[in-house]
Design an enzyme around this catalytic site. Structure first.
Site, PDB file in Angstrom:
ATOM      1  N   TYR A 187      34.557  26.470  12.176  1.00  0.00           N
ATOM      2  CA  TYR A 187      33.757  26.996  11.066  1.00  0.00           C
ATOM      3  C   TYR A 187      34.620  27.887  10.168  1.00  0.00           C
ATOM      4  O   TYR A 187      35.823  28.000  10.381  1.00  0.00           O
ATOM      5  CB  TYR A 187      32.508  27.691  11.615  1.00  0.00           C
ATOM      6  CG  TYR A 187      31.555  26.670  12.199  1.00  0.00           C
ATOM      7  CD1 TYR A 187      30.571  26.079  11.411  1.00  0.00           C
ATOM      8  CD2 TYR A 187      31.701  26.224  13.508  1.00  0.00           C
ATOM      9  CE1 TYR A 187      29.743  25.092  11.927  1.00  0.00           C
ATOM     10  CE2 TYR A 187      30.879  25.238  14.027  1.00  0.00           C
ATOM     11  CZ  TYR A 187      29.898  24.667  13.237  1.00  0.00           C
ATOM     12  OH  TYR A 187      29.092  23.682  13.730  1.00  0.00           O
TER      13      TYR A 187
ATOM     14  N   ARG B 273      33.342  35.781  18.149  1.00  0.00           N
ATOM     15  CA  ARG B 273      33.699  34.606  18.957  1.00  0.00           C
ATOM     16  C   ARG B 273      34.945  33.963  18.359  1.00  0.00           C
ATOM     17  O   ARG B 273      34.985  33.676  17.151  1.00  0.00           O
ATOM     18  CB  ARG B 273      32.546  33.608  19.001  1.00  0.00           C
ATOM     19  CG  ARG B 273      32.841  32.349  19.847  1.00  0.00           C
ATOM     20  CD  ARG B 273      31.597  31.493  19.972  1.00  0.00           C
ATOM     21  NE  ARG B 273      31.851  30.160  20.494  1.00  0.00           N
ATOM     22  CZ  ARG B 273      31.666  29.782  21.764  1.00  0.00           C
ATOM     23  NH1 ARG B 273      31.235  30.654  22.652  1.00  0.00           N
ATOM     24  NH2 ARG B 273      31.901  28.534  22.132  1.00  0.00           N
TER      25      ARG B 273
END
Length: 367
Positions: A182, A229
């Site tokens: 992402y 993350r």
């Protein structure tokens, strides 16, 4: 190490987790078409509220970050109201839940976005994967636009606004999705970041967006409510990081000083990130050892804790198919089979209808 280690408490920022069993973020494509969470989503998370911590599926902070159709958002008051139903249900069941903020960057398609926009990322390098469309088909990912520095400033502001909205909606914190291909990962990786401005061209440049996003989130909601993350070296979706170790060592040096709630770190067979980076992180570390491997099990979770590589372990596929996963781990009970055909289909099938051990419906109270 005893079997009970998974069930000893641990702190993550302001939260005291009753166990070291974390529910990993997992996209399920069950939101309304505008990104608002549905009652089925409320039930899904409520069923799994006995996790030490729930990390939600990825949530877009702004419509230009929507990665696929029916991925939820946190941009409007209607979105926040839907999430408030989720957080109220989880808290009423005794759980803790953080919102994962996930900007798709190059991931997405105009036909799979509420605003119809063309995806934009670090550089005009297309994602090799197909995107789920409203008609049930998939389409190739388009070549994305390149974000300008002004666009990047707006992305940072949008993340901060979404974080504040998350806290207003009752979340216990937020997790920045800097992994799994992402937007933030696209800036970190040399295969997707071909820039020659201040956001590329060097280790410092490539990690600049991640640092700015974390700083903005810390300012917005406090470091004790912010997790990150990361997935160093993760090759999913065509990602390339030729030598991830130097960049991620430097990045952790920048992030560690903020005293964040936790770091959520995935391992990769080609780069043992947990072993390399655990000594460089002073705070709580949540490990995910099932990425690109077999699903995390009771035994593999115990091994990573016994090795001292993490303070907690996140389970993905285990939570998908077992609303009572914590109880099954505690008593070493068998798991439900995974209904892969209905991972991304609308409705409760393969979502909220998995039974508890012994055949009780998932909607029944935990035993």
């Amino acid at each position: 190490m005893s079997d009970t280690t998974l069930f000893t408490p641990v702190t993550a920022g302001a939260l005291r987790l009753p166990s070291r069993i974390v529910m990993a973020p997992m996209t399920r494509l069950r939101a309304e078409t505008d990104g608002t969470p549905t009652p089925e989503m409320t039930e899904y998370y409520r069923q799994r509220a006995d996790a030490g911590l729930i990390v939600t599926e990825g949530i877009w902070p702004s419509s230009d970050g929507q990665s696929e159709w029916r991925v939820p958002g946190l941009q409007t008051e209607r979105h926040a109201a839907g999430w408030r139903s989720v957080t109220n249900a989880v808290h009423a069941a005794g759980g803790r839940i953080v919102a994962q903020l996930m900007h798709g960057g190059r991931k997405g398609h105009p036909d799979a976005r509420a605003d119809g926009s063309l995806p934009a990322g670090a550089s005009p390098v297309a994602d090799p994967e197909h995107v789920h469309l409203p008609d049930g088909t998939t389409a190739p990912s388009p070549v994305p636009a390149e974000l300008s520095t002004g666009d990047i400033d707006r992305v940072v502001r949008d993340h901060a606004a979404a974080a504040r909205r998350a806290i207003d909606a009752g979340f216990d914190g937020v997790e920045l999705h800097g992994a799994n291909s992402y937007l933030t990962h696209q800036f970190l990786a040399d295969g997707t970041n071909l820039r020659r401005d201040g956001y590329g061209g060097s280790t410092v440049g490539r990690m600049r967006l991640a640092v700015e996003l974390v700083e903005a989130l810390v300012e917005a909601v406090g470091a004790h409510r912010v997790g990150v993350r990361l997935s160093p070296g993760n090759p999913q979706f065509g990602m390339v990081e030729r030598d991830p170790a130097p960049l991620y060592r430097a990045l952790l040096g920048e992030l560690d000083r903020h005293g964040l709630a936790y770091l959520h770190l995935t391992d990769d067979d080609r780069y043992p990130a947990l072993a390399d980076l655990r000594p460089r992180w002073r705070g709580t570390l949540v490990a995910n050892v099932g990425e690109n491997r077999e699903a995390t099990t009771r035994a593999s979770a115990k091994r990573v804790l016994a090795a001292g590589h993490a303070d907690a372990v996140s389970f993905g596929r285990g939570f998908l198919r077992n609303p009572d996963l914590v109880d099954r781990l505690r008593h070493d009970l068998p798991w439900n089979p995974l209904d892969e055909a209905r991972l991304y289909t609308p409705g409760p099938g393969g979502y909220t209808d998995y039974p508890r051990h012994g055949g009780a419906s998932a909607g029944s109270p935990a035993g």
